[in-house]
Design an enzyme around this catalytic site. Structure first.
Site, PDB file in Angstrom:
ATOM      1  CG  ASP A   1      -0.174  -0.031   2.737  1.00  0.00           C
ATOM      2  OD1 ASP A   1       0.761  -0.786   2.694  1.00  0.00           O
ATOM      3  OD2 ASP A   1      -0.739   0.716   3.376  1.00  0.00           O
TER       4      ASP A   1
ATOM      5  CD  GLU B   1       4.323   0.384   6.910  1.00  0.00           C
ATOM      6  OE1 GLU B   1       5.034   0.793   7.772  1.00  0.00           O
ATOM      7  OE2 GLU B   1       3.993   1.359   6.209  1.00  0.00           O
TER       8      GLU B   1
END
Lengths: 360, 360
Positions: free
Chosen positions: A77, A131
């Site tokens: 991400d 994350e």
């Protein structure tokens, strides 16, 4: 016939081309479906790996019965776009959202996964989601909770950007909402209300005046920080607001406990309601551990302190020694001019191949 | 067979029951479809009125060829709920969102529309949308633009809350966004960025220290105000924000031009980018006008200054003398404990019936 709707990744392409392809698949936190599909699909065509998937987190493993298993991790991400998509190549850099944090590291890891059919150590490649947001959504945390067997390893390398050098430990992170409370009134009669947004001036003034600490551990200097990362207040254009919320982020040195971090933030904002919404401990650098020393010897360079929180802390909690090692300048993570040096992409791939294929 | 999906209004019910029914139809600005349907449907069953509708604004008129036509106006929308729905009756008050601003006044107007088949003055009843938000959405403005013939009148009464007394003129209102600009960075390396939210401390401090003017016109004292009505900033939980926007609302005395108001706000926030997003002039009290004097004589009491902006200013621009007259304490408009005195609902209905039916 190809009927699928996600972009295809060619793991035989060079690491720069692969990084570019990953950057051009948007994957803001909680929207990693497409990139996870592409990664899973590409890995499934690699004969020497078994592939598992949980939600938008993908794990690929060798099964060579080596005496040591290493885990190589990277998150899929990114933070929200700052108008820096698609990628572009210029001046020796690959520019674009996520190029540095951390699709460059993911590309190196995917190249290793494809190239190394017979490494000297068994390898677990982990590509995970979420994350960049509250830790409760973190894909590695999810694996630790639901599929802990997939994380078994003797040593872990997180390919977060570290200027292609080893960065040790990581700082802890705390996020809290600091609230002000007022009284609503019509804004044409403001004297009858109490403006909660005006009250936030004092919170912002304290933040502006805050002097962050510097803490030295194992010869590495960690720099703390306390900052507003968001502010919100307001009911309507003609109403005196009765609430304002300042979201603050405290980054604390790895020798501070989460309890001490929380106490500190509550003290700074004494007089206001403080609601802790996210809290993750740091990780001590652990430079004395044999596995860490062996890795440092193989890839070379002087270890540096890691300022940002990384999932190194999560491995520390699981009892797995871990370091950060990846291409890109961490100072450029989340910046609008985020970029990764092409030379570091290549160097990281080379050194990791060397470490995983040489005799001990 | 009744197949429609909106609540029915009984215009034969007493004014308190009717106010309660209106409060219980949620009608936040831009969401007035249901209440407009209910009002239109109820008025269409009144034989002595013609009914027109534009979007969610409803106009009902008598056609008696009287020498004078008066307009009675009220808006159907409310600010967002503060958890104050549905209505409740207690201690002589009807409580609930919009009870004061201004469904009480709308209920009085609907009672007049139903009761007065043969008033001494022709009457135009206007029930309009989007008064509580930027003036570009205002239903009365829309009528002035698209159907100006529906607004023709010799005198207008806006039934905004005024403690059942005449409130004269109104203050102007300006809304502006005041911007700070910084530089994004990862919040673990805050020293590499520049925090736009921290910079907003100075804007909020200026607002907190601001001393609003008091201006006397025609013997009426107007109180100005400059306030934050909103603040927003933040990219993600781990990013130093590169932008923060404080929305401010300036309420200025009716003798100040819109140009002077804008200059003043730009001066207060000197050094910051100021973007004016909404600007509406005030209206001078006009106490000397014969129509205003006649109305004041009929309903009694001492005129007071109007602090809030109302559509009285729009009528002033159209050349129609207008005053505010309605049930409820304007200090409670937009407050969570908004309420309207039952006695004022009844008194307003009685006095308006008296004024519209007595001989001149």
């Amino acid at each position: 016939m190809n009927t699928s709707h996600f972009p295809r990744l060619d793991l035989n392409a060079d690491v720069v081309t692969l990084t570019a392809a990953l950057v051009d698949i948007p994957s803001e936190s909680k929207d990693e479906g497409q990139i996870a599909d592409a990664v899973e699909d590409a890995l499934e065509s690699v004969g020497h790996l078994s592939v598992d998937r949980e939600n938008n987190t993908v794990v690929a493993r060798t099964h060579l019965d080596r005496t040591e298993r290493v885990l190589i991790g990277g998150h899929l991400d990114t933070v929200p776009s700052a108008g820096n998509l698609p990628h572009r190549l210029a001046d020796g850099y690959l520019h674009g959202l996520g190029s540095c944090d951390m699709k460059g590291g993911v590309a190196v890891s995917l190249r290793l996964a494809q190239r190394l059919a017979n490494p000297k150590r068994d390898v677990t490649y982990v590509y995970y989601e979420c994350e960049e947001i509250e830790s409760k959504f973190n894909g590695l945390k999810m694996l630790a909770d639901r599929r802990p067997e997939l994380l078994l390893a003797d040593f872990a390398i997180l390919m977060e950007p570290s200027n292609a050098g080893v960065e040790a430990g990581c700082q802890g992170t705390l996020r809290a909402k600091v609230h002000t409370v007022g009284t609503r009134a019509h804004s044409a009669r403001a004297w009858l209300g109490e403006n909660a947004v005006h009250q936030a001036a004092e919170i912002l003034t304290r933040l502006g005046a805050y002097e962050p600490a510097r803490v030295t551990i194992d010869g590495l200097e960690y720099r703390e920080g306390l900052n507003a990362v968001g502010i919100a207040g307001g009911v309507a254009g003609n109403v005196i607001p009765d609430e304002c919320v300042v979201t603050v982020n405290y980054r604390f040195a790895p020798n501070m406990s989460t309890t001490a971090a929380e106490d500190h933030v509550r003290q700074v904002f004494d007089g206001y309601r403080v609601e802790v919404v996210d809290l993750a401990p740091g990780a001590l650098p652990g430079m004395a551990l044999p596995a860490a020393q062996a890795f440092i010897a193989a890839v070379g360079g002087e270890p540096q302190p890691k300022f940002g929180w990384t999932d190194v802390a999560r491995f520390a909690e699981l009892g797995i020694p871990a370091v950060n090692y990846g291409p890109g300048d961490p100072s450029l993570a989340h910046a609008a001019d985020e970029r990764v040096p092409i030379a570091e992409l290549v160097a990281c791939e080379d050194r990791m191949v060397h470490w995983l294929t040489r005799d001990r």
